[in-house]
Design a protein around this motif. Sequence first.
Motif, mmCIF file in Angstrom:
data_model
loop_
_atom_site.group_PDB
_atom_site.id
_atom_site.type_symbol
_atom_site.label_atom_id
_atom_site.label_comp_id
_atom_site.label_asym_id
_atom_site.label_seq_id
_atom_site.Cartn_x
_atom_site.Cartn_y
_atom_site.Cartn_z
ATOM 1 N N SER A 60 8.378 54.598 -49.602
ATOM 2 C CA SER A 60 8.869 55.816 -48.946
ATOM 3 C C SER A 60 10.076 55.576 -48.055
ATOM 4 N N HIS A 61 10.095 54.451 -47.312
ATOM 5 C CA HIS A 61 11.178 54.253 -46.336
ATOM 6 C C HIS A 61 11.128 52.840 -45.772
ATOM 7 N N PRO A 62 12.172 52.424 -45.034
ATOM 8 C CA PRO A 62 12.303 51.013 -44.648
ATOM 9 C C PRO A 62 11.143 50.441 -43.825
ATOM 10 N N HIS A 63 10.396 51.258 -43.079
ATOM 11 C CA HIS A 63 9.287 50.705 -42.299
ATOM 12 C C HIS A 63 8.208 50.100 -43.188
ATOM 13 N N PHE A 64 8.209 50.483 -44.484
ATOM 14 C CA PHE A 64 7.174 49.970 -45.381
ATOM 15 C C PHE A 64 7.754 49.079 -46.492
ATOM 16 N N GLY A 108 15.191 63.104 -42.925
ATOM 17 C CA GLY A 108 14.633 63.434 -41.620
ATOM 18 C C GLY A 108 14.299 62.226 -40.780
ATOM 19 N N HIS A 109 13.252 61.497 -41.143
ATOM 20 C CA HIS A 109 12.876 60.271 -40.426
ATOM 21 C C HIS A 109 13.920 59.192 -40.742
ATOM 22 N N PHE A 110 14.092 58.880 -41.999
ATOM 23 C CA PHE A 110 15.242 58.112 -42.494
ATOM 24 C C PHE A 110 15.984 59.011 -43.480
ATOM 25 N N GLY A 164 4.370 59.125 -47.251
ATOM 26 C CA GLY A 164 4.642 58.085 -46.254
ATOM 27 C C GLY A 164 4.513 58.705 -44.880
ATOM 28 N N ASP A 165 5.593 58.646 -44.080
ATOM 29 C CA ASP A 165 5.560 59.393 -42.821
ATOM 30 C C ASP A 165 6.747 60.352 -42.719
ATOM 31 N N ALA A 166 7.324 60.730 -43.861
ATOM 32 C CA ALA A 166 8.355 61.774 -43.852
ATOM 33 C C ALA A 166 7.715 63.060 -43.353
HETATM 34 ZN ZN LIG Z 1 8.473 55.156 -40.360
#
Ligand SMILES: [Zn+2]
Length: 283
Positions: free
Chosen positions: A113-117, A171-173, A194-196
């Motif tokens: 989903s995004h760079p944190h994961f 939004g988040h990334f 993810g956390d979007a």
């Molecule tokens: Zn995140």
Amino acid sequence: MYHPICATCGTQFAEAAADPAHCPICEDDRQYVGWQGQRWTTMAELAARHTLRLEDDGGVLGIGLAPGFAIDQRAMWLPTDAGNILWECVSLVTDDAVAALKARGGVDLIAISHPHFYASMVDWSDALGGVPILLHEADREWVMRPSSRIRFWQGDELRLSEGVALLRCGGHFAGSTALHWQHGPRPGGALFPGDALQVVADRRHVSFMYSYPNLVPMKPADVLRMRQVMEGRSFDDVFGYTWGRNIRGEGRSAVDESFERYLRAVGVETDEVSSRKKLLTMK
Ligand SMILES: [Zn+2]
Ligand SMILES: [Zn+2]
């Protein structure tokens, strides 16, 4: 030489002879440097202290570290009509976990989903036979361990099959992505954001933050844009970023209500038409 892993965000870095001085992911204003200062670990250290937990989570096989580590997300193994997808990733790879996934039919591709994961995505790809890793192009700068396995996609939607699509939520990334599985794991379908869109504690709503640990809300224009990307997608369930953080049933109406609730809370008129007008004026 080894691949350092940041102890706070769990991201694995390119091969190095010594620990890097900085973790750009943690120094970014969406994350934070650990309270004891920047710390690093390795795959061997993680393997000595943690195991991988492979357990059912709401009808999907989840894969996460036990005890928990870093952001403590869990990956999910999705047997779809686009092949077997490893959705999200974790920092530890073990022979046992890889064997267990192979026994179920293996993994055809990794999507995150995004760079944190991003975690140890390249090691996971290697262990699973060199499968491709799909990441959104807009987050390219956050890849800390480049690899020829990574395939960047562009635009707002990447259709992987008739029933599976990656949706760019932003939004988040800028490249924050949700996976939409139209008829799985239950016939009504599911969203894996993810956390979007973050499934919140009541497990009947989602919310939207630019930074979750630092509590910086998402721009209303980004939330409105995300609502447009989600238009016309049906799903019963929403699988959040970690164990049990799921909305089971009536997920679509929960997300619709959450868009309204969030926009009201940040002072944006909520009826569809005025929201669109605002979106135009906010750019
Ligand atoms: Zn995140
Ligand atoms: Zn970090």
